[in-house]
Scaffold this motif. Structure first.
Motif, PDB file in Angstrom:
ATOM      1  N   ILE A 131      41.509  36.054 -15.912  1.00  0.00           N
ATOM      2  CA  ILE A 131      40.361  36.761 -16.460  1.00  0.00           C
ATOM      3  C   ILE A 131      39.732  35.866 -17.519  1.00  0.00           C
ATOM      4  O   ILE A 131      40.440  35.271 -18.340  1.00  0.00           O
ATOM      5  CB  ILE A 131      40.736  38.143 -17.032  1.00  0.00           C
ATOM      6  CG1 ILE A 131      39.486  38.871 -17.506  1.00  0.00           C
ATOM      7  CG2 ILE A 131      41.752  38.031 -18.152  1.00  0.00           C
ATOM      8  CD1 ILE A 131      39.695  40.330 -17.836  1.00  0.00           C
ATOM      9  N   VAL A 132      38.423  35.739 -17.451  1.00  0.00           N
ATOM     10  CA  VAL A 132      37.680  34.971 -18.440  1.00  0.00           C
ATOM     11  C   VAL A 132      37.122  35.944 -19.464  1.00  0.00           C
ATOM     12  O   VAL A 132      36.536  36.971 -19.108  1.00  0.00           O
ATOM     13  CB  VAL A 132      36.529  34.169 -17.782  1.00  0.00           C
ATOM     14  CG1 VAL A 132      35.707  33.433 -18.841  1.00  0.00           C
ATOM     15  CG2 VAL A 132      37.079  33.185 -16.745  1.00  0.00           C
ATOM     16  N   LEU A 133      37.333  35.624 -20.727  1.00  0.00           N
ATOM     17  CA  LEU A 133      36.815  36.412 -21.840  1.00  0.00           C
ATOM     18  C   LEU A 133      36.057  35.478 -22.762  1.00  0.00           C
ATOM     19  O   LEU A 133      36.529  34.378 -23.059  1.00  0.00           O
ATOM     20  CB  LEU A 133      37.958  37.078 -22.599  1.00  0.00           C
ATOM     21  CG  LEU A 133      38.831  38.017 -21.782  1.00  0.00           C
ATOM     22  CD1 LEU A 133      40.105  38.359 -22.529  1.00  0.00           C
ATOM     23  CD2 LEU A 133      38.059  39.272 -21.420  1.00  0.00           C
ATOM     24  N   GLY A 134      34.902  35.909 -23.208  1.00  0.00           N
ATOM     25  CA  GLY A 134      34.100  35.080 -24.090  1.00  0.00           C
ATOM     26  C   GLY A 134      34.225  35.493 -25.540  1.00  0.00           C
ATOM     27  O   GLY A 134      34.570  36.628 -25.854  1.00  0.00           O
ATOM     28  N   VAL A 135      33.934  34.531 -26.417  1.00  0.00           N
ATOM     29  CA  VAL A 135      33.797  34.797 -27.845  1.00  0.00           C
ATOM     30  C   VAL A 135      32.479  34.159 -28.260  1.00  0.00           C
ATOM     31  O   VAL A 135      32.321  32.942 -28.147  1.00  0.00           O
ATOM     32  CB  VAL A 135      34.954  34.181 -28.661  1.00  0.00           C
ATOM     33  CG1 VAL A 135      34.744  34.444 -30.156  1.00  0.00           C
ATOM     34  CG2 VAL A 135      36.299  34.714 -28.203  1.00  0.00           C
ATOM     35  N   ILE A 162      39.945  32.137 -22.620  1.00  0.00           N
ATOM     36  CA  ILE A 162      39.112  32.621 -23.723  1.00  0.00           C
ATOM     37  C   ILE A 162      38.183  31.496 -24.138  1.00  0.00           C
ATOM     38  O   ILE A 162      38.629  30.468 -24.654  1.00  0.00           O
ATOM     39  CB  ILE A 162      39.982  33.112 -24.894  1.00  0.00           C
ATOM     40  CG1 ILE A 162      40.900  34.245 -24.405  1.00  0.00           C
ATOM     41  CG2 ILE A 162      39.097  33.567 -26.054  1.00  0.00           C
ATOM     42  CD1 ILE A 162      41.879  34.749 -25.425  1.00  0.00           C
ATOM     43  N   ASN A 163      36.898  31.713 -23.891  1.00  0.00           N
ATOM     44  CA  ASN A 163      35.895  30.674 -24.071  1.00  0.00           C
ATOM     45  C   ASN A 163      34.957  31.005 -25.224  1.00  0.00           C
ATOM     46  O   ASN A 163      34.355  32.072 -25.259  1.00  0.00           O
ATOM     47  CB  ASN A 163      35.094  30.514 -22.771  1.00  0.00           C
ATOM     48  CG  ASN A 163      33.992  29.503 -22.913  1.00  0.00           C
ATOM     49  OD1 ASN A 163      32.848  29.861 -23.122  1.00  0.00           O
ATOM     50  ND2 ASN A 163      34.344  28.241 -22.794  1.00  0.00           N
ATOM     51  N   TYR A 164      34.841  30.068 -26.152  1.00  0.00           N
ATOM     52  CA  TYR A 164      33.894  30.178 -27.267  1.00  0.00           C
ATOM     53  C   TYR A 164      32.575  29.551 -26.843  1.00  0.00           C
ATOM     54  O   TYR A 164      32.542  28.400 -26.406  1.00  0.00           O
ATOM     55  CB  TYR A 164      34.447  29.443 -28.498  1.00  0.00           C
ATOM     56  CG  TYR A 164      35.574  30.164 -29.158  1.00  0.00           C
ATOM     57  CD1 TYR A 164      35.369  30.883 -30.328  1.00  0.00           C
ATOM     58  CD2 TYR A 164      36.852  30.136 -28.619  1.00  0.00           C
ATOM     59  CE1 TYR A 164      36.418  31.559 -30.943  1.00  0.00           C
ATOM     60  CE2 TYR A 164      37.902  30.813 -29.231  1.00  0.00           C
ATOM     61  CZ  TYR A 164      37.670  31.520 -30.390  1.00  0.00           C
ATOM     62  OH  TYR A 164      38.699  32.187 -30.990  1.00  0.00           O
ATOM     63  N   TRP A 165      31.491  30.316 -27.003  1.00  0.00           N
ATOM     64  CA  TRP A 165      30.183  29.852 -26.574  1.00  0.00           C
ATOM     65  C   TRP A 165      29.113  30.300 -27.579  1.00  0.00           C
ATOM     66  O   TRP A 165      29.339  31.188 -28.390  1.00  0.00           O
ATOM     67  CB  TRP A 165      29.840  30.377 -25.175  1.00  0.00           C
ATOM     68  CG  TRP A 165      29.765  31.878 -25.094  1.00  0.00           C
ATOM     69  CD1 TRP A 165      30.792  32.749 -24.831  1.00  0.00           C
ATOM     70  CD2 TRP A 165      28.608  32.698 -25.308  1.00  0.00           C
ATOM     71  NE1 TRP A 165      30.344  34.046 -24.855  1.00  0.00           N
ATOM     72  CE2 TRP A 165      29.008  34.044 -25.152  1.00  0.00           C
ATOM     73  CE3 TRP A 165      27.280  32.426 -25.605  1.00  0.00           C
ATOM     74  CZ2 TRP A 165      28.122  35.108 -25.282  1.00  0.00           C
ATOM     75  CZ3 TRP A 165      26.399  33.484 -25.743  1.00  0.00           C
ATOM     76  CH2 TRP A 165      26.818  34.809 -25.576  1.00  0.00           C
ATOM     77  N   ALA A 166      27.959  29.653 -27.500  1.00  0.00           N
ATOM     78  CA  ALA A 166      26.784  30.026 -28.291  1.00  0.00           C
ATOM     79  C   ALA A 166      25.549  29.645 -27.494  1.00  0.00           C
ATOM     80  O   ALA A 166      25.572  28.682 -26.716  1.00  0.00           O
ATOM     81  CB  ALA A 166      26.779  29.312 -29.646  1.00  0.00           C
ATOM     82  N   SER A 167      24.473  30.367 -27.698  1.00  0.00           N
ATOM     83  CA  SER A 167      23.258  30.112 -26.919  1.00  0.00           C
ATOM     84  C   SER A 167      22.636  28.761 -27.239  1.00  0.00           C
ATOM     85  O   SER A 167      21.974  28.169 -26.401  1.00  0.00           O
ATOM     86  CB  SER A 167      22.234  31.230 -27.140  1.00  0.00           C
ATOM     87  OG  SER A 167      21.831  31.260 -28.494  1.00  0.00           O
ATOM     88  N   TRP A 168      22.863  28.244 -28.439  1.00  0.00           N
ATOM     89  CA  TRP A 168      22.282  26.970 -28.856  1.00  0.00           C
ATOM     90  C   TRP A 168      23.109  25.765 -28.402  1.00  0.00           C
ATOM     91  O   TRP A 168      22.734  24.625 -28.638  1.00  0.00           O
ATOM     92  CB  TRP A 168      22.105  26.933 -30.381  1.00  0.00           C
ATOM     93  CG  TRP A 168      23.300  27.418 -31.151  1.00  0.00           C
ATOM     94  CD1 TRP A 168      23.500  28.668 -31.657  1.00  0.00           C
ATOM     95  CD2 TRP A 168      24.477  26.665 -31.475  1.00  0.00           C
ATOM     96  NE1 TRP A 168      24.726  28.747 -32.293  1.00  0.00           N
ATOM     97  CE2 TRP A 168      25.346  27.532 -32.204  1.00  0.00           C
ATOM     98  CE3 TRP A 168      24.894  25.354 -31.244  1.00  0.00           C
ATOM     99  CZ2 TRP A 168      26.582  27.131 -32.688  1.00  0.00           C
ATOM    100  CZ3 TRP A 168      26.135  24.960 -31.727  1.00  0.00           C
ATOM    101  CH2 TRP A 168      26.954  25.846 -32.445  1.00  0.00           C
TER     102      TRP A 168
END
Length: 144
Positions: free
Chosen positions: A66-70, A38-44
């Protein structure tokens, strides 16, 4: 096999969504066999942009992961889709932040990745950009 994996991932996500909605669950993860990254991401976030290709590759390369984004900013709908397209995110993004349900604090540093065992336990919290190898080192580490 890709059609089976897509169907499996859809079922896995539906079950995870039910868990996030507050349904009762036992101590086993969704299927008892799949690791969740579970990966936390942001465009900036520059380092997030760096690691997304590795996360995409990891999501394609192993049937037991399985990779899941937040999305850290909580984007939904068109805004979320635009960011996913811009960054090349190929894995699914969760509609709700799972940190609290996983017994974790919301990350303060991006990127942050939770490695969740098939039994539903967070076994590692990784900060900073990850590679497929750094994540697999945690998943494949002997436990006991």
């Amino acid at each position: 096999m890709p059609a089976f994996r897509r169907l499996f991932n859809t079922a896995l996500l539906a079950t995870l969504a039910a868990l996030l909605a507050g349904c009762q669950a036992d101590s086993e993860s969704v299927d008892g066999k799949t690791w969740q990254v579970i990966n936390y991401w942001a465009s900036w976030c520059g380092p997030c942009r760096e690691e997304i290709p590795a996360l995409n590759q990891l999501n394609r390369s192993r049937d037991d992961v399985i990779v899941l984004g937040v999305n850290y900013d909580g984007l939904q709908g068109d805004a979320l889709a635009a960011d996913e397209t811009e960054l090349g995110v190929e894995f699914d993004t969760l509609a709700e932040d799972p940190a609290e349900r996983l017994g974790q604090s919301r990350p303060r540093v991006l990127p942050t990745t939770f490695i969740v065992s098939p039994q539903g336990e967070v076994v590692e919290v990784l900060t900073g950009p990850q590679t497929e190898d750094s994540i697999l080192a945690v998943i494949d580490r002997p436990r006991g």
